[in-house]
Design a protein around this motif. Structure first.
Motif: not given
Length: 470
Positions: A144-167
């Protein structure tokens, strides 16, 4: 050298190491390189993937079937469907109106079909992985931790890899939790082994204790030099010659005399009639399969005990009927006759010593289906295989401890009577390897073994063949 390259790659992967550089010569075939930006890469460096073509003898990675990770329900359903078809094939076969040669061909066909069904089902639903591919400490929480880490990384990349903020914070937090979970479970490895050792000791379970001990503390001790030779192809030939010599008689003259005695007795031998209740039933086959030891090496067909244990209940029914046909025809299928020998070093430490072929013990791996047939046959002829009550080896419920107790009792009785006890110990070299088959048949005829079973054993033992795996 291509073989040396693959040896290095195998070693690196087995020790979870990294390959920093890959140097290759010019090659006509097109090579493909790519940069991987994976969500689970916690390093500051991006990994490279290189795809190239190589030629190497044998398997680059030795894999084994992981039944603990298998889809057992699908395997059960698959074997049930296929084995029911074979049962129908048996039902429509006219047993009474057929010759011996046609009967043998039918037995071969049924046996090969059973092997094909079991191997095909395992190929579909049981993963084949190299040793230590799965980590025993991995659990559902880590998944579950692995899947959560992958999902969070995909969302971060889709948003343009911001260096701050909630994502960004969510991505870093998920990655940290996942990495911490891995570290915590890796640290618990020693604790887990300690608990397993403690439980095995408390339960007085010797085999379980030593299995855990060896897996944790004993390193691999593979021998690469035999008889001053390091070439695998030459070594395996040396072993083949060595084992062939082991399975020959010490005295040709004595063997010929025994063979003549056997022929004289065999011509007029009838034995006890085969009992009416002599039958290999489904219940006997099912119990035999349940009692098979798991985790053993696969036979030449790639089958292990797990293939039979996890199969549909139609398998014991099918095997029982097949075994009855084998006894009726007095000949076994061809794959019952074939096995392979694995040389195992007798010494615990063989890296610093030059070993000879005689320093190895040959372990023969025969067909798992033939083993089931052997045990079922043994169940029915047990009354003919009695031995002296003073024999302790290779008998059920007795062993070395009983022999030691008997010896100690006899010695104590002599010493208390004022006598001297003189002991003589004999070690018969290659005793079982050099058993004379004709003498074995004579011993069975002295027990009045039914002639049908005797003929079955004769055709079985006289046509066996072996190869060596190194």
């Amino acid at each position: 050298d291509k073989t040396d390259l693959m040896t290095y790659v195998n070693t690196a992967l087995n020790h979870n190491s990294h390959i920093d550089y890959m140097l290759i010569s010019s090659c006509e075939k097109e090579l493909h390189f790519d940069v991987l930006d994976h969500a689970l890469n916690f390093s500051d460096h991006l990994p490279l993937i290189a795809c190239f073509v190589y030629d190497v003898l044998g398997n680059a990675f030795e894999t084994r079937l992981r039944w603990d990770k298998a889809d057992l329900l699908s395997y059960y359903a698959f074997t049930g469907c296929k084995l029911q078809e074979l049962l129908h094939k048996l039902d429509t076969f006219e047993v009474d109106n057929i010759g011996e040669s046609e009967m043998q061909l039918f037995i071969e066909s049924i046996n090969n079909d059973i092997v094909s069904v079991l191997t095909e089902g395992a190929k579909l639903y049981v993963p084949a992985r190299r040793k230590n591919f799965y980590k025993f400490w991995w659990d559902e929480e880590l998944t579950l931790l692995k899947e959560a880490s992958i999902d969070a990384d995909k969302m971060w990349k889709a948003a343009g890899k911001p260096r701050s903020g909630s994502l960004y914070i969510k991505r870093q937090t998920s990655r940290s939790l996942y990495r911490k979970g891995i570290r915590d479970r890796q640290k618990s490895e020693s604790t887990s082994y300690s608990n397993d050792l403690h439980d095995a000791l408390m339960q007085k379970n010797g085999p379980s204790f030593w299995k855990v001990w060896r897996s944790k503390f004993e390193s691999s001790n593979k021998c690469s030099e035999v008889a001053d030779c390091v070439d695998s192809e030459q070594i395996v030939v040396k072993f083949a010659d060595y084992f062939q010599n082991c399975y020959t008689c010490n005295s040709t003259e004595q063997a010929n005399n025994i063979a003549r005695d056997y022929v004289d007795l065999r011509d007029k031998y009838s034995g006890f009639p085969l009992p009416d209740n002599f039958q290999i039933t489904t219940e006997i086959v099912d119990k035999t399969i349940d009692d098979l030891k798991r985790g053993r090496a696969a036979d030449l067909d790639g089958l292990t005990a797990e293939h039979l244990v996890h199969a549909h209940p139609a398998l014991p029914v099918l095997l029982a009927r097949l075994f009855c046909l084998i006894i009726r025809n007095r000949r076994v299928p061809d794959n019952f006759l074939r096995n392979y020998i694995v040389p195992v070093p007798k010494l615990k430490e063989c890296r610093n010593k030059s070993l000879l072929c005689d320093d190895f013990r040959g372990i023969a791996i025969s067909s798992i289906v033939s083993k089931v047939f052997e045990y079922c046959l043994l169940h029915n002829i047990q009354s003919y295989l009695y031995s002296d009550e003073m024999q302790f080896g290779f008998k059920k419920n007795v062993g070395c401890r009983d022999a030691i107790f008997t010896l100690r009792t006899a010695v104590d009785r002599l010493l208390k009577g004022g006598y001297t006890a003189n002991l003589c110990s004999l070690d018969l070299s290659k005793a079982f390897d050099k058993v004379n088959h004709h003498m074995l048949y004579i011993k069975l005829m002295e027990r009045h073994l039914p002639v049908e079973i005797l003929q079955l054993l004769e055709t079985w033992l006289d046509n066996c063949c072996s190869c060596v795996k190194w």
